[in-house]
Design an enzyme around this catalytic site. Structure first.
Site, mmCIF file in Angstrom:
data_model
loop_
_atom_site.group_PDB
_atom_site.id
_atom_site.type_symbol
_atom_site.label_atom_id
_atom_site.label_comp_id
_atom_site.label_asym_id
_atom_site.label_seq_id
_atom_site.Cartn_x
_atom_site.Cartn_y
_atom_site.Cartn_z
ATOM 1 N N ASP A 148 1.128 -5.457 -1.714
ATOM 2 C CA ASP A 148 0.620 -4.744 -0.534
ATOM 3 C C ASP A 148 -0.866 -4.496 -0.744
ATOM 4 O O ASP A 148 -1.286 -4.205 -1.868
ATOM 5 C CB ASP A 148 1.370 -3.391 -0.393
ATOM 6 C CG ASP A 148 1.356 -2.873 1.037
ATOM 7 O OD1 ASP A 148 0.248 -2.687 1.580
ATOM 8 O OD2 ASP A 148 2.445 -2.657 1.605
ATOM 9 N N TYR A 200 -1.067 -9.476 17.797
ATOM 10 C CA TYR A 200 0.188 -9.335 17.032
ATOM 11 C C TYR A 200 1.198 -10.390 17.500
ATOM 12 O O TYR A 200 1.768 -11.117 16.683
ATOM 13 C CB TYR A 200 0.743 -7.933 17.249
ATOM 14 C CG TYR A 200 1.977 -7.602 16.447
ATOM 15 C CD1 TYR A 200 1.929 -7.507 15.060
ATOM 16 C CD2 TYR A 200 3.193 -7.355 17.086
ATOM 17 C CE1 TYR A 200 3.064 -7.169 14.332
ATOM 18 C CE2 TYR A 200 4.329 -7.013 16.354
ATOM 19 C CZ TYR A 200 4.260 -6.927 14.979
ATOM 20 O OH TYR A 200 5.382 -6.593 14.262
ATOM 21 N N THR A 205 -2.148 -0.495 5.816
ATOM 22 C CA THR A 205 -1.339 0.459 6.595
ATOM 23 C C THR A 205 -0.171 0.996 5.760
ATOM 24 O O THR A 205 0.486 1.943 6.169
ATOM 25 C CB THR A 205 -0.797 -0.175 7.893
ATOM 26 O OG1 THR A 205 -0.034 -1.335 7.559
ATOM 27 C CG2 THR A 205 -1.918 -0.538 8.833
ATOM 28 N N GLY A 207 3.631 -21.066 1.051
ATOM 29 C CA GLY A 207 3.187 -21.900 -0.071
ATOM 30 C C GLY A 207 3.797 -21.420 -1.379
ATOM 31 O O GLY A 207 4.219 -22.226 -2.227
ATOM 32 N N ASP A 214 -4.183 -8.619 -1.198
ATOM 33 C CA ASP A 214 -4.212 -8.997 0.221
ATOM 34 C C ASP A 214 -3.680 -10.431 0.323
ATOM 35 O O ASP A 214 -4.329 -11.369 -0.168
ATOM 36 C CB ASP A 214 -5.672 -8.899 0.712
ATOM 37 C CG ASP A 214 -5.832 -9.354 2.146
ATOM 38 O OD1 ASP A 214 -4.887 -9.952 2.714
ATOM 39 O OD2 ASP A 214 -6.919 -9.119 2.702
#
Ligand code: UDP
Length: 318
Positions: free
Chosen positions: A36, A150, A40, A107, A61
């Site tokens: 994470d 989104y 958020t 991947g 990230d």
């Protein structure tokens, strides 16, 4: 061999759904690597796992290359801003985690020979012209509206997932998640469940957007996670809806929150956000047939548990 634990990777592990999924995977006997970037998400959601030898957290990230040594058997891609307010504030990050983040996690699954599960959304149906929504419906999405960042990122993510399945033979699954609520949602994330509960508990008017005639169907988090776990163990590659078909208007929802919290605050109307879907209800026939799954927690029980969580949260953090 049977006592050697399998490893699952969960992106967005410090988020609302990612942290509950992590708990379930640990309970099922997996080792979990949680990733994470805490944009958020919050480490508070996984604080109870500190010291657990089967859990490892990496702050990263996933729009950047993911390097992980060792075996991985399952990859769950749950990282994304997920409330309308968050993705309006973070439009580019939302598009990147749905596109580049999905590419990188696919991947990883391909490199490890792992099963991949994408957290997709009922937003792929947009403001739906078919009701309730079946998986076969292609949706009614405005690509350039505020929610497009989104919706289109998740639609791209679904297309990319199917491409990795078809072109590379990766064992992929796609869950379309409908409105879900429960402990560990962020009080200030802008979604209707924490918004109304926070307003009722703190003694503020409940803000219904528009006239409140738009509908949603709310699923308690433990039911949702159960459906997702079952899907991860299934042979299905095409999308499956997971959600609770119990539909209500937003005004009915506000009235229920006032009743259950015992609040006498007024309901006030605010401007309806652009492209806000007018109706939403999952058709879960497929999940019932395929996974033998259906929601078990009643609205009343789930909402009471969620209110208790927010009441404790406010007491500790006030
Ligand atoms: N909503 C509302 N008041 C609020 C927050 C949301 O009336 O303070 C409405 C919103 O316009 C939408 C519904 O509640 O019709 C659900 O909103 P949410 O942000 O929870 O998620 P969505 O289902 O739109 O993705």
């Amino acid at each position: 061999m049977s006592n050697i634990k399998k490893t699952a990777v969960v992106t967005g592990a410090a988020g609302f759904l990612g942290s509950h999924l992590t708990d379930r995977l640990l309970a099922e006997g997996y080792k979990v690597i949680g990733i994470d970037n805490l944009l958020t998400g919050n480490t508070r959601n996984i604080a109870h796992l500190a010291g657990n030898p089967d859990f490892h957290f990496i702050k990263h990230d996933v729009t950047n290359y993911i390097y992980l040594p060792g075996e991985v058997h399952l990859v769950f891609h749950f990282a994304s801003p997920a409330s309308p307010i968050d993705y309006l504030k973070l439009p580019i990050q939302t598009m990147k985690v749905g596109s580049l983040g999905t590419h990188n996690t696919l991947g990883l699954a391909k490199a490890k020979g792992a099963t991949f599960l994408l957290a997709s959304t009922s937003e792929t149906y947009g403001d739906p012209l078919e009701h309730p929504q079946k998986e076969t419906y292609w949706g009614n999405v405005n690509p350039i509206g505020p929610r497009g960042v989104y919706d289109e990122a998740k639609r791209f993510a679904e297309a990319m997932t199917m491409a990795y399945h078809r072109a590379h033979g990766v064992d992929t699954k796609i869950v379309r998640i409908f409105n879900t609520y429960g402990p560990r949602m962020r009080l200030e994330d802008g979604r209707v469940v924490p918004a109304f509960i926070g307003q009722a508990l703190e003694g503020r008017p409940l803000t219904v957007f528009g006239d409140g005639s738009q509908t949603r169907s709310f699923c308690y988090v433990s039911d949702l996670i159960d459906g997702i776990y079952k899907l991860s163990q299934s042979e299905r590659h095409e999308p499956v809806n997971i959600g609770n078909p119990a539909e209500m208007t937003i005004r009915q929802f506000a009235e229920a929150i006032l009743r259950i919290t015992g609040s006498s605050q007024p309901i006030i109307e605010k401007e309806l956000p652009k492209d806000d879907p007018k109706v939403r209800q999952p058709d879960i026939t497929l999940a019932r047939q395929l996974l033998g799954w259906e929601p078990k927690v009643s609205f009343e029980d789930g909402i009471r548990r969620t209110i208790d969580y927010f009441r404790d949260f406010l007491r500790i953090n006030s």
